[in-house]
Write a protein that holds these residues in place. Structure first.
Motif, PDB file in Angstrom:
ATOM      1  N   SER A  73       1.000  -1.227   0.398  1.00  0.00           N
ATOM      2  CA  SER A  73       0.128  -0.173  -0.025  1.00  0.00           C
ATOM      3  C   SER A  73       0.476   1.211   0.359  1.00  0.00           C
ATOM      4  O   SER A  73       2.072   1.311   0.873  1.00  0.00           O
ATOM      5  CB  SER A  73      -1.454   0.085   1.360  1.00  0.00           C
ATOM      6  N   TRP A  74       0.467   2.232  -0.563  1.00  0.00           N
ATOM      7  CA  TRP A  74       0.747   3.588  -0.820  1.00  0.00           C
ATOM      8  C   TRP A  74      -0.102   4.397   0.137  1.00  0.00           C
ATOM      9  O   TRP A  74      -0.914   4.863   0.026  1.00  0.00           O
ATOM     10  CB  TRP A  74       1.320   4.067  -2.465  1.00  0.00           C
ATOM     11  N   ILE A  75       0.775   5.085   0.634  1.00  0.00           N
ATOM     12  CA  ILE A  75       0.273   6.570   1.618  1.00  0.00           C
ATOM     13  C   ILE A  75       1.915   7.778   1.251  1.00  0.00           C
ATOM     14  O   ILE A  75       2.507   8.104   1.373  1.00  0.00           O
ATOM     15  CB  ILE A  75       1.065   5.953   3.269  1.00  0.00           C
ATOM     16  N   CYS A  76       0.564   9.001   1.012  1.00  0.00           N
ATOM     17  CA  CYS A  76       0.891   9.530   0.745  1.00  0.00           C
ATOM     18  C   CYS A  76       1.906  11.185   1.426  1.00  0.00           C
ATOM     19  O   CYS A  76       1.780  11.413   2.554  1.00  0.00           O
ATOM     20  CB  CYS A  76       0.008  10.242  -0.532  1.00  0.00           C
ATOM     21  N   GLU A  77       2.561  11.831   1.093  1.00  0.00           N
ATOM     22  CA  GLU A  77       3.610  12.600   1.544  1.00  0.00           C
ATOM     23  C   GLU A  77       2.607  13.770   2.548  1.00  0.00           C
ATOM     24  O   GLU A  77       2.490  13.865   3.537  1.00  0.00           O
ATOM     25  CB  GLU A  77       4.205  13.289   1.256  1.00  0.00           C
ATOM     26  N   PRO A  78       1.714  14.015   2.030  1.00  0.00           N
ATOM     27  CA  PRO A  78       0.964  15.769   2.826  1.00  0.00           C
ATOM     28  C   PRO A  78      -0.244  14.241   3.667  1.00  0.00           C
ATOM     29  O   PRO A  78      -0.007  14.800   5.051  1.00  0.00           O
ATOM     30  CB  PRO A  78      -0.383  15.708   1.538  1.00  0.00           C
TER      31      PRO A  78
END
Length: 479
Positions: A73-78
């Motif tokens: 899974s990908w978690i965005c920087e913001p």
């Protein structure tokens, strides 16, 4: 452990004027497009209580898996609390919490990446330059904050948490206002022993290793030879058995140097050099050490002799060594994987994270969470930019993984998936990107270099590369 310094991605060999010109419009793409940076990983964390639970810090966000790497899974920087070019240090605590040190404070998640909260009290609004787990007590964390004040003085402090980063108290006294700290660690065999590296803020800008025997109440200073304002010392590891043995990486204009002290900083020995030394890890028992360069490959040595042997021609971006094996970040477009694991001390690697396993934001994160609110809208452009799976619902992900290339340190070992033979792909932000020479990702990198200014620091990297993949100086044997 890999310590962050500067971004030193290898220069991809197949960038043409045509492919660069075709992609200048990438400069106007959305922030989701990996900030225009070359897609790579810089840190791997493995949960000691759950070996299938892993985290990776990448140049385009943070990745996590709960099934041993089948799907990521990908978690965005913001969602985490930062935007732009920042490579924050992360730690994984005993209860599975993730703590992230940012320029503007500490960010933490205690539910595997959905809700993120900023640290309060003394760690709020501080430049958190490093974090470290007390290996003897996984729920215990220390962090180093070092911020320049308006008066040109520097506030450098060590803080500690005994509850997986939920509350914090200062450990010991403030460090001198003329000292800039960059890394810290504790001795696994003696948690009261703390080390902090950094430099004086003039006049010589001498690099220093600070040692505390009483958890920060008092400190002793030891010069790190050859370090100054440009060539800073970074703590790489403290021996798990002997608290006096510390490994430090010193930056250099032409080559980075690995130094070791066996008496807590009083004396030093240079034991290894590489054009760009970005990976270092000790085996769990401390009997072996692995070092890696994104130019010069992977090397290992017994810690008793520190006589290094080349193991594999791999573009190492980070190293982590646990009882499960040796983990490495690599260049997927060259080496066949973003992250891999070796059970034979680096001779071979099995791909652990490849872009076709990246499935988007965690499905468990609801829209009322930071991740669920910020990341879904950013994912389509990011997936297109990376050439990632986009979604694993239709069966993409676990199947079709890249195969790591074979060969020792003198062979190419690039493996399947390192470049490919496609003729084009869509870049993020709706800009068609014409590939050249290296398939889809060759053109992609051309876009990023031209449009986002990745050439910052290229003169130094090119100067290092011109002398070959490895500028080596290893010790002939024990002293």
């Amino acid at each position: 452990m890999t310590r962050p310094s500067v971004n030193r991605s290898r220069i991809f060999p197949a960038i043409t004027i045509g492919s660069a010109a075709a992609c200048i419009c990438l400069a106007a793409s959305t922030p989701a497009s990996a900030n225009g940076r070359y897609p790579s990983a810089g840190q791997i964390l493995v949960d000691p209580a759950d070996p299938d639970h892993l985290w990776i810090r990448a140049t385009y966000g943070v990745l996590t898996t709960s099934d041993g790497g089948e799907r990521w899974s990908w978690i965005c920087e913001p969602a985490i609390g930062y935007i732009g070019i920042e490579d924050p240090m992360m730690v994984l605590t005993g209860d599975g919490s993730i703590l992230v040190g940012l320029f503007g404070g500490l960010s933490a998640t205690h539910d595997r990446g959905c809700q993120w909260e900023l640290g309060a009290g003394g760690v709020a609004d501080r430049n958190i330059v490093d974090l470290s787990i007390d290996r003897a007590e996984p729920g215990s964390v220390i962090l180093l904050g070092s911020s320049v004040l308006g008066s040109d003085e520097i506030l450098t402090q060590v803080w500690e948490s005994k509850d997986d980063g939920r509350t914090w108290a200062q450990a010991g006294v403030d460090l001198p206002s003329t000292f800039l700290g960059v890394t810290l660690d504790s001795a696994p065999s003696d948690p009261r022993r703390l080390y902090v590296s950094g430099r004086w803020n003039g006049p010589s800008f001498q690099g220093i290793l600070k040692r505390s025997m009483d958890r920060g109440r008092t400190w002793e200073d030891f010069d790190v030879p050859g370090s100054d304002e440009r060539n800073l010392p970074y703590i790489g590891a403290v021996d798990p058995v002997d608290p006096d043995v510390v490994y430090v990486r010193r930056d250099g204009d032409e080559a980075d140097t690995l130094l070791v002290t066996r008496d807590g900083g009083a004396t030093w020995e240079e034991v290894f050099q590489a054009a760009s030394l970005v990976g270092l890890a000790l085996s769990p028992d401390g009997s072996k050490i692995a070092v890696g360069s994104d130019y010069g490959g992977l090397w290992t040595a017994p810690t008793a002799t520190l006589t290094f042997t080349p193991v594999r021609n791999l573009g190492v971006r980070c190293l982590t060594w646990t009882p499960r094996g040796l983990f490495a970040c690599a260049d997927e477009f060259v080496d066949g994987f973003t992250a891999g694991i070796s059970t034979d001390e680096g001779q071979t690697f099995s791909p652990l994270m490849t872009l076709d396993r990246l499935c988007g934001p965690p499905p468990a994160c609801g829209s009322d969470s930071e991740t669920g609110e910020a990341c879904p809208a950013l994912w389509p452009a990011t997936a297109s930019f990376l050439g990632a799976a986009g979604s694993c619902d239709a069966g993409a992900g676990a199947s079709g993984t890249a195969t790591a290339g074979g060969g020792g340190a003198g062979e190419s070992g690039t493996g399947a998936g390192a470049g490919g033979s496609g003729t084009g792909a869509a870049a993020g932000g709706g800009c068609a990107c014409e590939a050249s020479g290296k398939g889809r990702h060759g053109g992609l990198l051309g876009c990023m270099i031209v449009a986002a200014g990745v050439l910052c620091g290229a003169r130094r990297r090119a100067r290092k590369a011109s002398s070959g993949r490895m500028a080596l100086g290893v010790r002939a044997g024990p002293s």
